[in-house]
Motif scaffolding. Structure first.
Motif, PDB file in Angstrom:
ATOM      1  N   VAL A 132       0.816  -1.211   0.000  1.00  0.00           N
ATOM      2  CA  VAL A 132       0.000   0.000   0.000  1.00  0.00           C
ATOM      3  C   VAL A 132       0.853   1.265   0.000  1.00  0.00           C
ATOM      4  O   VAL A 132       0.573   2.219  -0.714  1.00  0.00           O
ATOM      5  CB  VAL A 132      -0.945   0.003   1.222  1.00  0.00           C
ATOM      6  N   CYS A 133       1.923   1.258   0.789  1.00  0.00           N
ATOM      7  CA  CYS A 133       2.692   2.497   0.983  1.00  0.00           C
ATOM      8  C   CYS A 133       3.917   2.620   0.082  1.00  0.00           C
ATOM      9  O   CYS A 133       4.599   3.648   0.099  1.00  0.00           O
ATOM     10  CB  CYS A 133       3.112   2.627   2.441  1.00  0.00           C
ATOM     11  N   LYS A 134       4.241   1.594  -0.700  1.00  0.00           N
ATOM     12  CA  LYS A 134       5.363   1.619  -1.649  1.00  0.00           C
ATOM     13  C   LYS A 134       6.677   2.081  -0.990  1.00  0.00           C
ATOM     14  O   LYS A 134       7.299   3.039  -1.419  1.00  0.00           O
ATOM     15  CB  LYS A 134       5.053   2.536  -2.832  1.00  0.00           C
ATOM     16  N   PRO A 135       7.144   1.388   0.057  1.00  0.00           N
ATOM     17  CA  PRO A 135       8.389   1.814   0.708  1.00  0.00           C
ATOM     18  C   PRO A 135       9.601   1.601  -0.193  1.00  0.00           C
ATOM     19  O   PRO A 135       9.562   0.796  -1.130  1.00  0.00           O
ATOM     20  CB  PRO A 135       8.467   0.903   1.937  1.00  0.00           C
ATOM     21  N   ASP A 136      10.662   2.325   0.088  1.00  0.00           N
ATOM     22  CA  ASP A 136      11.907   2.154  -0.648  1.00  0.00           C
ATOM     23  C   ASP A 136      12.357   0.695  -0.519  1.00  0.00           C
ATOM     24  O   ASP A 136      12.465   0.180   0.596  1.00  0.00           O
ATOM     25  CB  ASP A 136      12.961   3.093  -0.055  1.00  0.00           C
ATOM     26  N   PRO A 137      12.627  -0.005  -1.631  1.00  0.00           N
ATOM     27  CA  PRO A 137      13.133  -1.383  -1.532  1.00  0.00           C
ATOM     28  C   PRO A 137      14.377  -1.486  -0.660  1.00  0.00           C
ATOM     29  O   PRO A 137      14.588  -2.496   0.010  1.00  0.00           O
ATOM     30  CB  PRO A 137      13.440  -1.747  -2.991  1.00  0.00           C
ATOM     31  N   LEU A 138      15.193  -0.423  -0.659  1.00  0.00           N
ATOM     32  CA  LEU A 138      16.388  -0.429   0.191  1.00  0.00           C
ATOM     33  C   LEU A 138      16.015  -0.463   1.676  1.00  0.00           C
ATOM     34  O   LEU A 138      16.755  -1.012   2.490  1.00  0.00           O
ATOM     35  CB  LEU A 138      17.250   0.800  -0.080  1.00  0.00           C
ATOM     36  N   LEU A 139      14.887   0.139   2.022  1.00  0.00           N
ATOM     37  CA  LEU A 139      14.440   0.092   3.413  1.00  0.00           C
ATOM     38  C   LEU A 139      14.038  -1.331   3.785  1.00  0.00           C
ATOM     39  O   LEU A 139      14.365  -1.812   4.880  1.00  0.00           O
ATOM     40  CB  LEU A 139      13.279   1.063   3.623  1.00  0.00           C
TER      41      LEU A 139
END
Length: 277
Positions: A132-139
């Motif tokens: 839903v929130c599309k976080p940074d893949p690096l996170l």
């Protein structure tokens, strides 16, 4: 230097199993992985050659002719390492860390560049885009490092795809999916608070997100569940990044200090990875 180079990536049975699985999903996976490894290897060779050249220049500049300078002492002198050498060594080591992670623990293609790497097109990006929130893949990757890191050899660490942890038996890092599946029932029977997989999904609190517990041993499923949990925490703490990230670990108000300390560690990893982009 011999222009014929062989790329080698030491793999474990777990790695071979993951690579075989991913090749059935993505026909281009093997080619992408080899291209990424080649790019990273070439960049490391180039950096090493530059380092050797600069080191030779420094040594040459420090040579003093005996007839031009009086000898003061025979004792060895300790000199600080030049800052550029420290920087170059850091870059090579971090690049190696990412490469080792990709080879033996992640089972995903990582696009290597001369000065960094990319998670584009990997299961980390897919999990992010599906959330839903599309976080940074690096996170997400940083959370995985915090949760399931294990030795990858030569001083490196990497997330482990089949990690298990509970209070009675402690941490376990099975070599293969089947090994992990064989002991998963025992771990859950011992302690329903068992953490499972690459993102260490807690079975008591989040086991209901999958139909069967062994599904959490699939790294891609595990990362997607982790992304869901992170998004829920971000929704709960939209204006406090530290608590939003720390909420992945705990959202118990009585453990706010634990959550903030956890978030500080994850943020440190995240920032380090961002500098490699």
């Amino acid at each position: 230097m011999d222009k014929t180079m062989r790329l080698q990536c030491r793999v474990t049975p777990a790695t071979q199993e993951l690579h075989a699985h991913l090749e059935t999903i993505d026909p281009d996976y093997r080619g992408k992985r080899l291209v990424a490894m080649a790019a990273l290897y070439l960049s490391m060779i180039s950096a090493t050659e530059d380092a050797k050249s600069k080191q030779a220049d420094i040594q040459q500049d420090n040579i003093v002719a005996d007839d031009k300078k009086e000898q003061i002492s025979n004792e060895p002198v300790s000199r600080p390492v030049a800052s550029w050498i420290r920087g170059q060594m850091f870059n090579i080591r971090i690049s190696s860390f990412i490469a080792v992670s990709a080879c033996i623990a992640i089972g995903t293609s990582v696009s290597a560049k001369a000065n960094g790497f990319s998670l584009k097109g990997t299961m980390w990006e897919r999990a992010s885009m599906a959330s839903v929130c599309k976080p940074d893949p690096l996170l997400l990757y940083s959370l995985a490092l915090k949760e399931s890191k294990t030795s990858a050899g030569k001083g490196m660490i990497a997330p482990h795809p089949f990690a298990l942890r509970n209070e009675p038996s402690g941490a376990l890092y099975p070599n293969t999916y089947m090994d992990a599946k064989a002991v998963l029932g025992k771990y859950i029977a011992e302690d329903i608070l068992t953490d499972i997989g690459i993102m260490q999904i807690n079975y008591r609190w989040n086991g209901n997100r999958v139909a069967r517990p062994e599904f959490l041993l699939d790294p891609e499923v595990n990362i997607r569940v982790g992304a869901e949990i992170l998004c829920e925490s971000i929704a709960q703490y939209p204006v406090d990044m530290q608590l939003a990230i720390g909420g992945y670990h705990t959202r118990n108000p009585k453990r706010e200090l634990d959550a903030r300390e956890y978030a500080s560690n994850v943020l440190s990893i995240w920032r380090s990875l961002q500098r490699l982009k």
